[in-house]
Design a protein around this motif. Sequence first.
Motif, PDB file in Angstrom:
ATOM      1  N   ALA A 253       7.556   0.631   2.485  1.00  0.00           N
ATOM      2  CA  ALA A 253       7.257   2.059   2.556  1.00  0.00           C
ATOM      3  C   ALA A 253       6.937   2.427   3.990  1.00  0.00           C
ATOM      4  O   ALA A 253       6.385   1.625   4.753  1.00  0.00           O
ATOM      5  CB  ALA A 253       6.089   2.414   1.642  1.00  0.00           C
ATOM      6  N   ALA A 254       7.295   3.652   4.367  1.00  0.00           N
ATOM      7  CA  ALA A 254       7.093   4.105   5.737  1.00  0.00           C
ATOM      8  C   ALA A 254       5.620   4.339   6.047  1.00  0.00           C
ATOM      9  O   ALA A 254       5.183   4.215   7.194  1.00  0.00           O
ATOM     10  CB  ALA A 254       7.891   5.387   5.983  1.00  0.00           C
ATOM     11  N   GLU A 255       4.838   4.682   5.017  1.00  0.00           N
ATOM     12  CA  GLU A 255       3.424   4.972   5.191  1.00  0.00           C
ATOM     13  C   GLU A 255       2.597   4.112   4.241  1.00  0.00           C
ATOM     14  O   GLU A 255       3.102   3.654   3.213  1.00  0.00           O
ATOM     15  CB  GLU A 255       3.147   6.451   4.908  1.00  0.00           C
ATOM     16  CG  GLU A 255       3.905   7.429   5.796  1.00  0.00           C
ATOM     17  CD  GLU A 255       3.433   7.384   7.240  1.00  0.00           C
ATOM     18  OE1 GLU A 255       2.274   6.947   7.463  1.00  0.00           O
ATOM     19  OE2 GLU A 255       4.202   7.792   8.136  1.00  0.00           O
ATOM     20  N   PRO A 256       1.326   3.895   4.561  1.00  0.00           N
ATOM     21  CA  PRO A 256       0.458   3.172   3.618  1.00  0.00           C
ATOM     22  C   PRO A 256       0.415   3.880   2.268  1.00  0.00           C
ATOM     23  O   PRO A 256       0.441   5.115   2.203  1.00  0.00           O
ATOM     24  CB  PRO A 256      -0.910   3.208   4.307  1.00  0.00           C
ATOM     25  CG  PRO A 256      -0.610   3.388   5.754  1.00  0.00           C
ATOM     26  CD  PRO A 256       0.618   4.247   5.812  1.00  0.00           C
ATOM     27  N   LEU A 257       0.347   3.091   1.204  1.00  0.00           N
ATOM     28  CA  LEU A 257       0.203   3.685  -0.126  1.00  0.00           C
ATOM     29  C   LEU A 257      -1.206   4.255  -0.250  1.00  0.00           C
ATOM     30  O   LEU A 257      -2.186   3.567   0.052  1.00  0.00           O
ATOM     31  CB  LEU A 257       0.441   2.645  -1.211  1.00  0.00           C
ATOM     32  CG  LEU A 257       1.848   2.048  -1.317  1.00  0.00           C
ATOM     33  CD1 LEU A 257       1.892   1.051  -2.465  1.00  0.00           C
ATOM     34  CD2 LEU A 257       2.877   3.132  -1.528  1.00  0.00           C
ATOM     35  N   PRO A 258      -1.341   5.480  -0.703  1.00  0.00           N
ATOM     36  CA  PRO A 258      -2.676   6.081  -0.770  1.00  0.00           C
ATOM     37  C   PRO A 258      -3.509   5.522  -1.923  1.00  0.00           C
ATOM     38  O   PRO A 258      -2.976   4.987  -2.898  1.00  0.00           O
ATOM     39  CB  PRO A 258      -2.378   7.569  -0.983  1.00  0.00           C
ATOM     40  CG  PRO A 258      -1.053   7.583  -1.668  1.00  0.00           C
ATOM     41  CD  PRO A 258      -0.284   6.419  -1.107  1.00  0.00           C
ATOM     42  N   ALA A 259      -4.815   5.668  -1.797  1.00  0.00           N
ATOM     43  CA  ALA A 259      -5.703   5.332  -2.905  1.00  0.00           C
ATOM     44  C   ALA A 259      -5.306   6.145  -4.127  1.00  0.00           C
ATOM     45  O   ALA A 259      -4.912   7.306  -4.019  1.00  0.00           O
ATOM     46  CB  ALA A 259      -7.149   5.611  -2.523  1.00  0.00           C
ATOM     47  N   GLY A 260      -5.373   5.506  -5.304  1.00  0.00           N
ATOM     48  CA  GLY A 260      -4.939   6.157  -6.533  1.00  0.00           C
ATOM     49  C   GLY A 260      -3.548   5.755  -6.964  1.00  0.00           C
ATOM     50  O   GLY A 260      -3.153   6.023  -8.103  1.00  0.00           O
ATOM     51  N   SER A 261      -2.789   5.122  -6.059  1.00  0.00           N
ATOM     52  CA  SER A 261      -1.454   4.641  -6.418  1.00  0.00           C
ATOM     53  C   SER A 261      -1.572   3.462  -7.373  1.00  0.00           C
ATOM     54  O   SER A 261      -2.508   2.659  -7.301  1.00  0.00           O
ATOM     55  CB  SER A 261      -0.684   4.205  -5.170  1.00  0.00           C
ATOM     56  OG  SER A 261      -0.549   5.261  -4.251  1.00  0.00           O
ATOM     57  N   VAL A 262      -0.591   3.329  -8.254  1.00  0.00           N
ATOM     58  CA  VAL A 262      -0.546   2.196  -9.176  1.00  0.00           C
ATOM     59  C   VAL A 262       0.315   1.101  -8.566  1.00  0.00           C
ATOM     60  O   VAL A 262       1.458   1.352  -8.161  1.00  0.00           O
ATOM     61  CB  VAL A 262       0.008   2.614 -10.552  1.00  0.00           C
ATOM     62  CG1 VAL A 262       0.122   1.404 -11.479  1.00  0.00           C
ATOM     63  CG2 VAL A 262      -0.881   3.674 -11.182  1.00  0.00           C
TER      64      VAL A 262
END
Length: 408
Positions: free
Chosen positions: A386-395
């Motif tokens: 992914a181009a950006e970090p996965l945000p909090a709340g992602s599964v």
Amino acid sequence: MITVQEAHALISKAVHVLSAEEISLHVAQGRVIAEDIRADFALPRFDNAAMDGFAVQWADIRDARERRPVTLRVNGEIPAGAPADIVVEPGSCVQIMTGAHMPEGADTVVAYEQTSGFGGETVDIFKPPAANANVRYAGEEVKPGDLLMRKGMRLTPAELGVLAAFGRSHVQVFQRPSIGIVTVGDELREPGQRLDGAAIYNSNRYSLESCALSAGAVVAGSWHAPDQPDAIAEILGEALAKSDLLMTAGGISTGEYDYIQRLLTGLGVRQQFWKVAHKPGKPLFFGDTPEGKLVFGLPGNPVSALVCFLEYIMPALSAMQDGSYHGKIDAVLAEPFPADRKRYRFLFGRVWQKDGGLFCLVSDKTESHMLTSLVGSNCLIEAPAAAEPLPAGSVVTCNLLPWSTLHE
């Protein structure tokens, strides 16, 4: 370079199921069943009492009350394991113990606490249970011929208890995979030896041995080779001959002293892939032999080696015993996940249960040489590029470490 999914497909295609053997239940803990197991008889085998009390005809006691108890004649006692050779007729009852065979004529058991107690020629019943209460009926749990366990299930105390309950002293299981472990590098020293110059201790040898044992395998042998092609080739040949699955650690990249890939193919190992688009652990070798042996060349970085073991070798070991790998669960990120722009990402962390949900968090240390990132971890968290970090709340998917448990 291939994808993670392509790597799994090639490994799955190369796996051969090991043969079966019959062993005693005493040594069957953790083994994988090699046969479907069906019930030879009903469970319970006969109608029996679910608690200590009195076997009665419910019609006799239906109107019993605390102030107007029903008095019954006690015709005898049936302890567990004794024959039920007493007939309960109207106006009578039998003192009965938990698990004892229900006598002819009785249809209900009154708990001891609802009576005047044991020891008399008569008994007062103060409160009736529901009709047919406190009786375990023949076949209510299992009927003859019912499937108890499927081939491929791992034997735990629960399964072993059920096998014993059906009188089985032995069980057919798949042979445990034998694993050979070869570490490579002049810089490596054994724990307890003195470190000199730029030497480091050989942690891979011990962590990979522990991984193999945690996965239910047998360690056929553990070898260390210096950075000398002839010595490495000799050790690899010996390890391969003694193993169903060979894994090496170190010497698999593209450096001047990385001989493993060339030496394995020189020993007749058919290369299926070398390099997978994931981080860490990109330089991963996998091959097989005409005899069906599997060979994994793991990176030397200790975290990379463990990532590759958990992601690829664990499922392969399950498949060699005709089972499916069930170590992965989904959880919600409590904090952002540092994804990689180009490669599938694996990071050690921990997963815990809270308010009916599963949550996970990545370790503070994320580099492939940082073995201490595993301390306190109970899972391997993964996510696509992914181009950006996965945000909090992602599964995300969490691969549970076989030696760990969920944190509260």
